[in-house]
Design an enzyme around this catalytic site. Structure first.
Site, PDB file in Angstrom:
ATOM      1  N   GLU A  22      -0.827  -6.996   8.203  1.00  0.00           N
ATOM      2  CA  GLU A  22      -0.256  -5.686   7.890  1.00  0.00           C
ATOM      3  C   GLU A  22      -1.188  -4.560   8.307  1.00  0.00           C
ATOM      4  O   GLU A  22      -2.406  -4.717   8.255  1.00  0.00           O
ATOM      5  CB  GLU A  22      -0.014  -5.587   6.364  1.00  0.00           C
ATOM      6  N   LYS A  29      -3.499  -1.528   7.964  1.00  0.00           N
ATOM      7  CA  LYS A  29      -4.342  -1.034   6.871  1.00  0.00           C
ATOM      8  C   LYS A  29      -4.485   0.465   7.042  1.00  0.00           C
ATOM      9  O   LYS A  29      -5.046   0.928   8.038  1.00  0.00           O
ATOM     10  CB  LYS A  29      -5.714  -1.714   6.911  1.00  0.00           C
ATOM     11  N   ARG A  65      -6.551   2.978  -7.671  1.00  0.00           N
ATOM     12  CA  ARG A  65      -7.238   1.711  -7.667  1.00  0.00           C
ATOM     13  C   ARG A  65      -8.008   1.470  -8.957  1.00  0.00           C
ATOM     14  O   ARG A  65      -8.130   0.352  -9.442  1.00  0.00           O
ATOM     15  CB  ARG A  65      -8.217   1.688  -6.480  1.00  0.00           C
ATOM     16  N   GLU A  88      -0.299   2.253  -0.568  1.00  0.00           N
ATOM     17  CA  GLU A  88      -1.329   3.204  -0.154  1.00  0.00           C
ATOM     18  C   GLU A  88      -0.650   4.557   0.057  1.00  0.00           C
ATOM     19  O   GLU A  88       0.463   4.608   0.579  1.00  0.00           O
ATOM     20  CB  GLU A  88      -1.935   2.692   1.172  1.00  0.00           C
ATOM     21  N   PHE A 101       3.138  -2.331   0.185  1.00  0.00           N
ATOM     22  CA  PHE A 101       2.948  -3.614   0.865  1.00  0.00           C
ATOM     23  C   PHE A 101       3.110  -4.811  -0.064  1.00  0.00           C
ATOM     24  O   PHE A 101       3.006  -5.949   0.377  1.00  0.00           O
ATOM     25  CB  PHE A 101       1.585  -3.680   1.558  1.00  0.00           C
TER      26      PHE A 101
END
Length: 501
Positions: A209, A211, A231, A260, A296
């Site tokens: 995937e 990033k 996070r 993200e 994701f």
DNA sequence: CACTTATAATC
DNA sequence: TTCGCAG
DNA sequence: CTGCGAAGATTATAAGTG
């Protein structure tokens, strides 16, 4: 319980390198805590508090140092209450009031208690124990497996919360803790790989995937309400209204997504990390609305999915989240395919790729081999301009290097510092080497003649206002010393700048 | 009001 | 965030 | 293999200073 017991334990833990001794020491005190003392005490043991921002840092701690008390009197609850008070102070005059509260607390603390308090508030306890060792201590005290405590901490969102359950309700209590929408969980982490071949050799058939160079985001939807966490599980819902709206409009019911956020230019290209952070860090006022989320993974959709293999979670994700809010990915076990995909990610302006074992469960909070990250590495040959004396385990060694690129007419332009990548042997060597090149000292900084060239690896460079060349290295680390090069052979500031975008 | 310092957050 | 060391 | 500590750069906001 008296706070001094925890302080003595912390000192004992710091004085041994034996992990089992540290665990036993913690287990002893944890087993004797009253229920309401458990969460704060466990937080203190890990070098933190139950509350995030106290508004007190190293500068305040440096200035406020009353004489230690001779007799211990503080309880765990006293310290916890002082922390809550510190966090609650705001407005004009708050700095002075925080100092007063801190002064009062430290004045009531004996010497070992002061050390623990200063370590906790300063965030640099350095007792050789963090969540890992403390979790083991909790498990030992509660008579349960460490894995049970860790699992509870992942789904409860924090170790102190899980510790209270472990010590009051034991194994059945821990087992009852489950992934719950609206309750953030520790995100799964990735370990680095040198290239996609290296990564694939660990994962086998993988989801590869893009990033993105943004900020990790965990989206929860529960009962029609959306919450967004970073996070570190900070709630940033009201900074990301656009993202919250997107999540609200997805089909289905309760939902937990992993992704993200970052900003995009008008042409769809990713903005620089610095610009994304500018928006992300800004309070409300709609500034963060320019950020978009790309998901994701899915941890919950009509039930928990964390124990399902990634292949299944991917399927659920594609049914739940439209392609425009997902990360591009391919499934492959072939290094050439993966490398080509990586090239495309880089060409599109992204950071690299993640390579994830398709069969792996969502191991919350773990940094295992199931997820590997691959990003390009750039190197520069730079000149050491100064070195700083190290602390802690690097005490007595010159450690942190000030790095310069070659400018015009024998001037060197500082572009950053690094202490990473140095082995003990290299530390020894460079201490001797740079003392031999010493020009003079300034505090803990030793300035040296700009003669030693060092090969530095970086992930990239960023715009800087504090460095004179207008550019700073990102994640600089030492590759090797270049004994074959002289300063005149070093890379130039223009070469460093050419990596800016 | 402009500027600096301290703190906490992301990577 | 990266990296080296110790258990 | 895991956990820990060695420290880096940037951003933002709040509060203090003159």
């Amino acid at each position: 319980m008296l706070f001094v017991e925890l302080a003595r334990t912390s000192a004992a833990v710091a004085s041994t390198s034996k992990r089992s001794d540290k665990v036993a020491a913690f287990a002893d005190v944890f087993g004797r805590l009253a229920p309401d003392e458990i969460a704060p005490a466990v937080a203190f043991a890990t070098g933190s508090t139950l509350i995030g921002r106290l508004g007190v840092g190293w500068a305040t701690l440096r200035d406020v140092r009353p004489e230690p008390a001779t007799t211990p009197s503080l309880t765990i609850g006293d310290v916890d209450r002082a922390v809550v008070t510190l966090a609650s102070i705001s407005g004009a005059g708050s700095q002075a009031r925080r100092r007063d509260v801190l002064h009062e607390l430290l004045a009531a603390a004996t010497e070992p208690e002061q050390r623990l308090i200063v370590g906790i508030i300063g965030g640099e306890l350095r007792q050789g124990a963090l969540d890992g060792v403390v979790a083991a201590g909790v498990a030992k005290a509660a008579g349960v497996a460490v894995g049970q405590v860790q699992r509870g901490a992942m789904f409860a969102g924090s170790l102190p919360a899980a510790a209270r359950v472990a010590l009051t309700a034991g194994q059945p209590g821990l087992a009852a803790i489950e992934l719950t929408p609206a309750q953030p969980v520790q995100p799964m982490l990735a370990s680095p790989a040198t290239d996609v071949g290296d990564a694939l050799s660990n994962t086998g058939l993988a989801s590869v995937e893009w990033k993105l160079d943004g900020a990790r985001i965990q989206a929860h939807r529960s009962g029609g309400e959306v919450k967004l966490f970073t996070r570190n599980l900070n709630d940033v819902t009201d900074r990301l209204e656009g993202v919250a709206r997107t999540v609200l409009e997805l089909p289905g019911g309760d939902l937990v997504l992993d992704g993200e956020v970052l900003g995009l230019d008008a042409d769809g290209a990713p903005r620089r990390f610095q610009d994304t952070m500018g928006d992300f860090g800004a309070d409300e006022t709609g500034r963060g609305s320019g950020l978009r989320a790309f998901f994701f993974d899915v941890l919950h959709a009509g039930g928990s999915l964390v124990d399902e293999p990634l292949a299944t979670r991917r399927d659920v994700l594609s049914e739940t989240v439209p392609e425009t809010s997902r990360l591009p990915s391919i499934i492959t076990a072939d290094a050439d395919d993966a490398a080509a995909f990586l090239d495309r990610a880089i060409a599109a302006g992204h950071e690299g790729v993640m390579v994830k074992d398709l069969e792996s469960a969502y191991d919350a909070g773990r940094r295992g081999g199931a997820w590997r990250k691959v990003k390009p590495v750039y190197t520069f040959d730079l000149v050491v301009l100064a070195v700083e004396w190290g602390h802690g385990r690097r005490q007595g060694w010159l450690s942190n290097l000030h790095l310069g690129a070659r400018g015009s007419d024998n001037e060197f332009v500082m572009v950053g510092k690094t202490f990473k990548g140095l082995t003990d042997e290299l530390l020894r060597w460079q201490t001797e080497r740079f003392l031999g090149l010493e020009l003079g000292r300034e505090g803990h900084i030793v300035h040296v003649r700009p003669e030693q060239v060092v090969e530095i690896a970086v992930d990239g460079v960023q715009v800087s206002t504090r460095y004179p060349g207008g550019v700073a290295l990102r994640f600089a680390r030492v590759r090797q010393y270049r004994h074959d090069k002289s300063a005149a052979d070093a890379d130039t500031i223009d070469q460093v700048r050419s990596l800016l975008r």
